[in-house]
Enzyme design. Structure first.
Site, PDB file in Angstrom:
ATOM      1  N   LYS A  67       0.848  -1.204   0.000  1.00 32.42           N
ATOM      2  CA  LYS A  67       0.000   0.000   0.000  1.00 32.42           C
ATOM      3  C   LYS A  67       0.877   1.246   0.000  1.00 32.42           C
ATOM      4  O   LYS A  67       1.932   1.278   0.656  1.00 32.42           O
ATOM      5  CB  LYS A  67      -0.910  -0.040   1.232  1.00 32.42           C
ATOM      6  CG  LYS A  67      -1.971   1.064   1.286  1.00 32.42           C
ATOM      7  CD  LYS A  67      -2.848   0.883   2.514  1.00 32.42           C
ATOM      8  CE  LYS A  67      -3.923   1.948   2.636  1.00 32.42           C
ATOM      9  NZ  LYS A  67      -4.763   1.750   3.843  1.00 32.42           N
ATOM     10  N   SER A 162      -9.569   1.529   3.185  1.00 30.83           N
ATOM     11  CA  SER A 162      -8.795   2.316   2.232  1.00 30.83           C
ATOM     12  C   SER A 162      -7.713   1.515   1.495  1.00 30.83           C
ATOM     13  O   SER A 162      -6.997   2.060   0.654  1.00 30.83           O
ATOM     14  CB  SER A 162      -8.112   3.489   2.969  1.00 30.83           C
ATOM     15  OG  SER A 162      -7.222   3.006   3.976  1.00 30.83           O
ATOM     16  N   SER A 186      -9.661  -0.922   7.450  1.00 32.45           N
ATOM     17  CA  SER A 186      -9.192  -0.626   6.099  1.00 32.45           C
ATOM     18  C   SER A 186      -8.494  -1.775   5.389  1.00 32.45           C
ATOM     19  O   SER A 186      -8.180  -1.666   4.205  1.00 32.45           O
ATOM     20  CB  SER A 186      -8.251   0.588   6.120  1.00 32.45           C
ATOM     21  OG  SER A 186      -8.971   1.762   6.394  1.00 32.45           O
TER      22      SER A 186
END
Length: 501
Positions: A67, A162, A186
Site C-alpha cells: 500500500k 482504504s 481498512s
C-alpha cells in the site's frame, strides 16, 4: 504458492511472469499507483540464483504489493495525495524491509484513499480502484450460482477501502501477498468486498515504523492474501519487536489454543455478539453468518450468544478520536519541510502559505478531519469531546476484556453490511456517513487493539463475495489463524477465472 516454489511445482520465473501479466491485465482497474518493474527484475534474478544454489530465504520469490502509505526506499510513496505526489523516502518501512530481506519480490505500490481516509478507495488523486468482481477481466466464476446481475456499462463495484488497491492486487493474482494498513477496518473491508483474506494483527505485534500515520493509537499494518496460510507465512516474517517503534512489545504471541488442547475443538468457545445484528445488515450477510455458526457447531466448537454493550457507541467515539489524531499528524504537512508547496504572489505570510498549500494539496475529506480535530482539541472543548471519547474507548476495551474472562475464545461477526456496492450507490452518501456504515463491524477491534480477520464465505446473488469476521483476544493471533484456516478448508470459497491476454 510458497510450497509450489519449494516443491518445484513452478519456477520463480514462471510465477513472476504470471504476476507481471496480471499487473498489465488489471491496469484498467487502477490497483497500482507505481509498478516497480526494474526493481522486481533485479530481485527476481537474485531469487532465481538462490534457488539454483539451494539457499532460498523463507519467502524466496514470492511476489508482493505494498500500500502506498508504507515508505519504500527510492520508490515514490504518495499516500494517494497531491501533498506527497513526488515524495521519495530514503528508507524502507520495517515490515517492508523484513519481507524483502526474506526474499519477497516487490511488484509495486497500490492505490488507496488519500492518507487512508475513506472506505472505498474512491478518494485517490489517481482515481478510484475498481473491484475485480463484476469487471471485464473475469471470464467466469467457479460457482454453481447463476449470474443474475450485470454491471451497468458506466458503473463499477467499489473495491472497499482504504486498502482497496492491495485487495484487488491479491484478488487478481498480480501478487501473492499485499500489505495494507488497518485503522478502522481498512484491510478487512476491501478484503471482504474482493473475496480475499484480510488480517489485522494485534496492536503492538507489528512495527509501524515507516507507515505514514493516520491514527497512531489504532493504526496496524495488515496482510491481504488469497489464503490464510499465505497470510500466516507473511505474518511470521514481519511480526515481532522493533527498536524503531516503541509501540511494539517485546513478548511472544500466545500459543494457539488448538495446539494447547491437543486439537480438541470441543474445548473452544465462539461468541456471537448480539449488537452486531445491526440496522442495515443484509439478509445475505446474515445468512452467511448463520451458516458459519452452524459449520463451527458441526465441527464440535461451542457457539454462544454474547453481549458487547458499548459497541453501538464505537463509531461516535472513533469520529472524535480519529480527527484529533489526524489533526496532530497532518500538522507536518505545512509546505515548508517536504511535500507540496503552494506558490503565488499573495503568499506573503506563513499563515497564507499554510492555507494555500493545504487547500491545494489535500482533499475535502482530509481538510474536514483536520478542522474537526482541532475543534475537538480546543481548550474549551477538550474535556467535553476528547476526554469523553477516551473514557468511552476504555469502556469498549473493557467489554472485550470481561468477555474473554468468561471463557469465550473467539468472536464471529459480519465484516460489512452487504456485498460490494456500485460506485454510483456508494457516492450517494458523504464520507462520514459511509464510514459510519462501513466500519460498524470492523472498527471496535481497533478500539480494543485485538486481532481480527476477514474470511470470504460464498457468493451473493450479484455474484460478489460475502465474508465473515473472526476476532480473538489480544496476542491470540495464532488461535485466530488456526480457526480461520479450519473454516477456510470447510468453505472452499470459489475463485474466478481470468481472461488471459
Amino acid at each position: 504458492m510458497l510450497q509450489q516454489l519449494k516443491n518445484g511445482g513452478c519456477s520463480v520465473q514462471e510465477l513472476y511472469v504470471q504476476c507481471l501479466n496480471r499487473v498489465q491485465m488489471i491496469k484498467s482497474l487502477n490497483a497500482y499507483i507505481t509498478v516497480t518493474n526494474k526493481i522486481s527484475q533485479i530481485q527476481l534474478e537474485e531469487s532465481a540464483q538462490r534457488y539454483l544454489k539451494g539457499i532460498p530465504r523463507p519467502i524466496e520469490g514470492i511476489p508482493i504489493a505494498v500500500k502506498d502509505n508504507f515508505c519504500t526506499k527510492n520508490i515514490k510513496t504518495t499516500c494517494a495525495s497531491r501533498m506527497l505526489e513526488n515524495f521519495i523516502p530514503t528508507y524502507n518501512a520495517t515490515v517492508v524491509q523484513r519481507l524483502l530481506d526474506s526474499g519477497a519480490i516487490l511488484m509495486g505500490k497500490t492505490n488507496m484513499d488519500e492518507f487512508g481516509m475513506g472506505s472505498g478507495t474512491t478518494e485517490s488523486i489517481f482515481g478510484p480502484t475498481r473491484n475485480i468482481w463484476g469487471s471485464h477481466v473475469i471470464q467466469k466464476v467457479n460457482t454453481n450460482f447463476k449470474e443474475t446481475f450485470s454491471t451497468p456499462p458506466d458503473d463499477f463495484f467499489i473495491a472497499g477501502g482504504s486498502s482497496g488497491g492491495s485487495a484487488v492486487a491479491v484478488a487478481s493474482g498480480s501478487c501473492t501477498v499485499a500489505l495494507g494498513s488497518d485503522t478502522g477496518g481498512s484491510v478487512r473491508n476491501p478484503a471482504s468486498y474482493c473475496g480475499v483474506v484480510g488480517f489485522k494483527p494485534s496492536y503492538g505485534s507489528l512495527s509501524r515504523y515507516g507507515l505514514i500515520p493516520l491514527v497512531n493509537s489504532m493504526d496496524v499494518p495488515g496482510i491481504l492474501a488469497r489464503t490464510v496460510g499465505d497470510c500466516r507465512s507473511a505474518f511470521d516474517i514481519i511480526k515481532g519487536w522493533d527498536p524503531k517503534d516503541s509501540t511494539t512489545l517485546q513478548r511472544p504471541l500466545n500459543k494457539s489454543k488448538l495446539k494447547r488442547t491437543s486439537a480438541k475443538l470441543s474445548k473452544l468457545c465462539v461468541g456471537i455478539p448480539k449488537e452486531f445484528h445491526c440496522p442495515g445488515l443484509s439478509s445475505e450477510v446474515s445468512d452467511a453468518w448463520r451458516d458459519v455458526m452452524d459449520l463451527l457447531e458441526n465441527c464440535g466448537i461451542r457457539v454462544v450468544q454474547v453481549s458487547l454493550p458499548h459497541t453501538s457507541y464505537s463509531i461516535a467515539c472513533y469520529s472524535v478520536l480519529n480527527p484529533c489524531e489526524v489533526a496532530s499528524n497532518m500538522a507536518r504537512y505545512d509546505g515548508l519541510r517536504y511535500g507540496y508547496r503552494a506558490t503565488g504572489k499573495n503568499l506573503n505570510s506563513t499563515e497564507s502559505l499554510y492555507a494555500a498549500t493545504r487547500s491545494q494539496a489535500l482533499n475535502q475529506i482530509v481538510r474536514g478531519r483536520i478542522l474537526a480535530g482541532n475543534y475537538f482539541l480546543l481548550k474549551e472543548n477538550y474535556d467535553k469531546y476528547f476526554v469523553q471519547a477516551l473514557k468511552l474507548r476504555r469502556l469498549i476495551y473493557e467489554d472485550y476484556v470481561k468477555l474473554w474472562s468468561t471463557g469465550v475464545d473467539l468472536l464471529l461477526t459480519p465484516v460489512t453490511l452487504s456485498d460490494a456496492p456500485l460506485f454510483s450507490e456508494f457516492n450517494q452518501k458523504d464520507s462520514r456517513a459511509q464510514s459510519a456504515d462501513q466500519d460498524y463491524c470492523t472498527q471496535p477491534a481497533n478500539m480494543a487493539g485485538i486481532p481480527a480477520l476477514s474470511l470470504p464465505v460464498r457468493m451473493s446473488k450479484r455474484n460478489l463475495p460475502l465474508s465473515i469476521q473472526l476476532m480473538a483476544p489480544h496476542f491470540d493471533d495464532e488461535t485466530l489463524l488456526d480457526v480461520a484456516e479450519l473454516v477456510e478448508k470447510e468453505l472452499n470459497f470459489p475463485q474466478p477465472t481470468f481472461k488471459e491476454t
